[in-house]
Write an enzyme that holds these catalytic residues in place. Structure first.
Site, PDB file in Angstrom:
ATOM      1  N   TYR A  36      34.954  56.624  42.163  1.00 59.25           N
ATOM      2  CA  TYR A  36      36.010  56.204  43.106  1.00 59.25           C
ATOM      3  C   TYR A  36      35.379  55.524  44.308  1.00 59.25           C
ATOM      4  O   TYR A  36      34.359  55.987  44.815  1.00 59.25           O
ATOM      5  CB  TYR A  36      36.830  57.421  43.574  1.00 59.25           C
ATOM      6  CG  TYR A  36      38.187  57.448  42.897  1.00 59.25           C
ATOM      7  CD1 TYR A  36      39.105  56.433  43.157  1.00 59.25           C
ATOM      8  CD2 TYR A  36      38.528  58.450  42.001  1.00 59.25           C
ATOM      9  CE1 TYR A  36      40.334  56.422  42.518  1.00 59.25           C
ATOM     10  CE2 TYR A  36      39.761  58.438  41.375  1.00 59.25           C
ATOM     11  CZ  TYR A  36      40.664  57.425  41.633  1.00 59.25           C
ATOM     12  OH  TYR A  36      41.872  57.401  41.002  1.00 59.25           O
ATOM     13  N   GLU A  72      37.498  53.579  47.101  1.00 57.68           N
ATOM     14  CA  GLU A  72      38.454  52.862  47.947  1.00 57.68           C
ATOM     15  C   GLU A  72      37.751  52.234  49.152  1.00 57.68           C
ATOM     16  O   GLU A  72      36.895  52.874  49.770  1.00 57.68           O
ATOM     17  CB  GLU A  72      39.533  53.823  48.479  1.00 57.68           C
ATOM     18  CG  GLU A  72      40.762  53.869  47.630  1.00 57.68           C
ATOM     19  CD  GLU A  72      40.803  55.094  46.747  1.00 57.68           C
ATOM     20  OE1 GLU A  72      39.716  55.557  46.337  1.00 57.68           O
ATOM     21  OE2 GLU A  72      41.918  55.575  46.476  1.00 57.68           O
ATOM     22  N   ASP A 130      46.942  29.195  41.360  1.00 58.54           N
ATOM     23  CA  ASP A 130      46.705  30.237  40.354  1.00 58.54           C
ATOM     24  C   ASP A 130      46.019  29.565  39.177  1.00 58.54           C
ATOM     25  O   ASP A 130      46.646  28.844  38.396  1.00 58.54           O
ATOM     26  CB  ASP A 130      48.056  30.840  39.934  1.00 58.54           C
ATOM     27  CG  ASP A 130      47.922  31.860  38.814  1.00 58.54           C
ATOM     28  OD1 ASP A 130      46.835  31.951  38.209  1.00 58.54           O
ATOM     29  OD2 ASP A 130      48.911  32.566  38.547  1.00 58.54           O
ATOM     30  N   THR A 164      42.779  35.366  36.851  1.00 57.62           N
ATOM     31  CA  THR A 164      42.315  36.463  36.025  1.00 57.62           C
ATOM     32  C   THR A 164      40.896  36.123  35.602  1.00 57.62           C
ATOM     33  O   THR A 164      40.426  34.991  35.795  1.00 57.62           O
ATOM     34  CB  THR A 164      43.195  36.631  34.768  1.00 57.62           C
ATOM     35  OG1 THR A 164      43.330  35.366  34.129  1.00 57.62           O
ATOM     36  CG2 THR A 164      44.566  37.183  35.114  1.00 57.62           C
ATOM     37  N   LYS A 210      40.388  35.025  30.653  1.00 52.24           N
ATOM     38  CA  LYS A 210      40.886  33.933  29.817  1.00 52.24           C
ATOM     39  C   LYS A 210      39.737  32.946  29.566  1.00 52.24           C
ATOM     40  O   LYS A 210      38.757  33.334  28.932  1.00 52.24           O
ATOM     41  CB  LYS A 210      42.108  33.294  30.484  1.00 52.24           C
ATOM     42  CG  LYS A 210      43.283  34.297  30.639  1.00 52.24           C
ATOM     43  CD  LYS A 210      44.533  33.636  31.151  1.00 52.24           C
ATOM     44  CE  LYS A 210      45.709  34.586  31.188  1.00 52.24           C
ATOM     45  NZ  LYS A 210      45.885  35.245  32.494  1.00 52.24           N
ATOM     46  N   ARG A 228      39.132  42.133  31.397  1.00 49.80           N
ATOM     47  CA  ARG A 228      40.496  42.014  31.931  1.00 49.80           C
ATOM     48  C   ARG A 228      40.468  42.439  33.386  1.00 49.80           C
ATOM     49  O   ARG A 228      40.269  43.619  33.689  1.00 49.80           O
ATOM     50  CB  ARG A 228      41.448  42.906  31.143  1.00 49.80           C
ATOM     51  CG  ARG A 228      41.716  42.395  29.766  1.00 49.80           C
ATOM     52  CD  ARG A 228      42.935  43.029  29.182  1.00 49.80           C
ATOM     53  NE  ARG A 228      44.093  42.273  29.528  1.00 49.80           N
ATOM     54  CZ  ARG A 228      44.688  41.408  28.694  1.00 49.80           C
ATOM     55  NH1 ARG A 228      44.214  41.198  27.502  1.00 49.80           N
ATOM     56  NH2 ARG A 228      45.765  40.772  29.071  1.00 49.80           N
TER      57      ARG A 228
END
Ligand code: DSN
Length: 436
Positions: A65, A67, A211, A237, A240, A246
Site C-alpha cells: 500500500y 497512498e 485522450d 491507457t 493498447k 492494463r
C-alpha cells in the site's frame, strides 16, 4: 474438468503454484493462452504484453500500500515503491516529452475523470466527440459521469467525409464556450489535428484534453503526431498500442501538475496499483527502443494494407480507409448487421468487435459496423502480405455467414496460419520468444 497442466506451466514456479492451488483457474488461463495463440486478434484496443511486462504485473509489488506520491506517502516501507514510481514517471516524461506525468490512474476512464476533476467544476461545459461517432463514454456521453456531472456538448463527423470538420468544432466551441475540450477517441481511423484543437481551445478559454489511449504507442513510435506540445492534459491507457499492462497515465503541463495529482489522489483514488506501475515502467522502457519505433510504423502499414485489401473486395470503410491502427467496415448496405458479422468472424477465429458507424441507422447493440485493428497481429510479426490473407478470410466468412461448415474450415486455416507466428507473453503454444 481441468486438463493436466501444460509442461510450460510446470516449468514456471508461479504457474506451477497456481496449478497446485487452483487448477480450475490455472486451466482457464492455459486455455486463454491457447486461444490467444490460435486466433487472429483484431480488436484495435487489444495487444500482447511482453513476458517482462507480465512478470512485473504479477509481481509482489501488488502486496504494498502506498497512498500518496513518492517521498510523501501515508504508509511506511516505500523504499522500492518510490523508486519504481519515479522511474515510471521519468520514463513517461522522456518518451512523450511531457513536463509532468501521473502514473497512478487505474485505467482510462478514471484517468479521464481525474483530468475533468483537475480543470472543471460540476455543471461546467465539456465538449467531446460523440460516442456513436467514435468518441468515448468519458468525453461527455449522457449516461457517463462526464455527461451527468457536466453540461456536455458533443461534436460529430462530417456526413460525407466521415472526418472531423474543424470549422464545425470551432463554431460549436464559440457557441457553447466549453471549459474543457476532449479530442481523441476509440473508433476514429484518421489523424487528430491537435494544433487545430488547441487553437480552438485557446480561442474560447478551454483546456484541451487529448485522450490518446488508442494511439499512445503510435505517438511514442513517431507514427502519429504527438499531442504533447498542444494539449495541456494528455490521458492514455497503457495496454493498447503502448503494449503495457492494463493501466493509465496522465501527462500534463507543469502548471496543471498539482491539480492533476490532487484529482487522482486523494479526490478519486486510494492506493496506487504498484505492480501495474512497475509494469508501466517496463513497457515505457520497451517503447523507447528502435524496435518499438519500427513496430508502431508497422502497425499503421498493416492497417493500411488490411483496409486496401478489404476495399478491393468491395467493403465500404468509414472515411474510406485509415491513417492509424484501426478501420471500420461499414455494413449499412448489407442484409446482415455488424454484430452478425463480428460474431461469424469470431467463430472463424478472427476476433474483432461490432461497432456503430457514423450516422448509423441501427441500434448501438446491433449496429452496422465492424471495428478491426492491427496492434496485436503486428506484435506477432505479421506483415503487409499477411493482411491480404486476413482480408480474404474476412471476406470468405462474411460472404458465408450462415455456412457453419465453411466457417469451421476457415477457423482451422486460421489456427494453422497462427502457428507460424510467435505469441508474445504466453507460456504455452510456442516459447519465450522476444517481441518482434
Ligand atoms: N474499451 C476501449 C476500446 O475498446 O476502445 C475503450 O474504452
Amino acid at each position: 474438468m481441468a486438463e493436466p497442466p501444460p509442461d510450460a506451466f510446470i516449468a514456471c514456479p508461479r504457474t506451477r503454484a497456481l496449478w497446485d492451488a487452483d487448477p480450475e483457474i490455472a486451466d482457464l488461463i492455459a486455455k486463454e493462452e491457447r486461444y490467444e495463440c490460435d486466433t487472429i486478434r483484431l480488436i484495435p484496443s487489444e495487444n500482447y504484453a511482453s513476458m517482462a511486462v507480465l512478470a512485473a504485473t504479477g509481481s509482489i509489488f501488488a502486496n504494498k500500500y502506498s497512498e500518496g506520491y513518492a517521498s510523501k506517502r501515508y504508509y511506511e516501507g516505500q523504499i522500492y515503491v518510490d523508486q519504481v514510481e519515479k522511474l515510471a514517471i521519468a520514463r513517461a516524461c522522456a518518451l512523450f516529452g511531457a513536463a509532468h506525468a501521473n502514473v497512478q490512474p487505474y485505467s482510462g476512464s478514471p484517468a479521464n475523470m481525474a483530468a475533468c476533476f483537475a480543470v472543471l467544476k460540476p455543471n461546467d461545459t465539456v465538449m467531446g466527440l460523440a460516442l456513436p461517432f467514435g468518441g468515448h463514454l468519458t468525453h461527455g456521453w449522457n449516461v457517463n459521469f462526464s455527461g451527468i456531472l457536466y453540461r456536455a456538448v458533443q461534436y460529430e463527423l462530417d456526413p460525407q467525409t466521415h472526418r472531423i470538420d474543424m470549422d464545425k468544432v470551432r463554431d460549436a466551441a464559440r457557441r457553447e464556450r466549453p471549459k474543457a475540450i476532449f479530442c481523441g477517441g476509440t473508433a476514429y481511423p484518421r489523424l487528430w489535428d491537435f494544433a487545430a484543437f488547441r487553437s480552438i481551445a485557446d480561442e474560447v478559454g478551454a483546456v484541451l484534453i487529448a485522450d490518446i489511449a488508442h494511439i499512445a504507442g503510435l505517438v511514442a513510435a513517431g507514427a502519429h503526431p504527438s499531442p504533447v506540445p498542444h494539449a495541456q492534459i494528455v490521458t492514455t491507457t497503457t495496454h493498447k498500442t503502448l503494449r503495457g499492462p492494463r493501466g493509465a497515465m496522465i501527462l500534463c503541463t507543469e502548471e496543471l501538475a498539482k491539480a492533476v495529482d490532487r484529482a487522482v489522489f486523494p479526490t478519486l483514488q486510494g492506493g496506487p496499483h504498484n505492480h501495474t506501475t512497475a509494469a508501466i515502467a517496463v513497457a515505457l522502457k520497451e517503447a523507447a527502443t528502435p524496435e518499438f519505433r519500427a513496430y508502431g510504423h508497422h502497425v499503421v502499414a498493416n492497417a493500411k494494407a488490411l483496409a486496401a485489401a478489404l476495399a478491393a473486395r468491395g467493403y465500404r470503410l468509414v472515411s474510406g480507409g485509415t491513417d492509424n491502427h484501426l478501420l471500420l467496415i461499414d455494413l449499412s448496405d448489407r442484409p446482415y448487421t455488424g454484430k452478425d458479422g463480428a460474431q461469424a468472424l469470431s467463430r472463424a477465429g478472427l476476433v474483432g468487435n461490432y461497432n456503430t458507424v457514423p450516422f448509423d441507422t441501427r441500434k448501438p447493440f446491433n449496429p452496422s459496423g465492424i471495428r478491426l485493428g492491427t496492434p496485436a497481429v503486428t506484435s506477432r510479426g505479421m506483415k503487409e502480405e499477411h493482411m491480404e490473407a486476413i482480408a480474404a478470410w474476412i471476406d470468405a466468412v462474411l460472404s458465408n455467414i450462415g455456412d457453419a461448415e465453411r466457417i469451421a474450415a476457415i477457423k482451422e486455416e486460421v489456427r494453422e496460419f497462427c502457428g507460424g507466428f510467435p505469441t508474445p507473453g504466453v507460456l504455452i503454444g510456442n516459447d519465450w520468444s522476444p517481441l518482434p
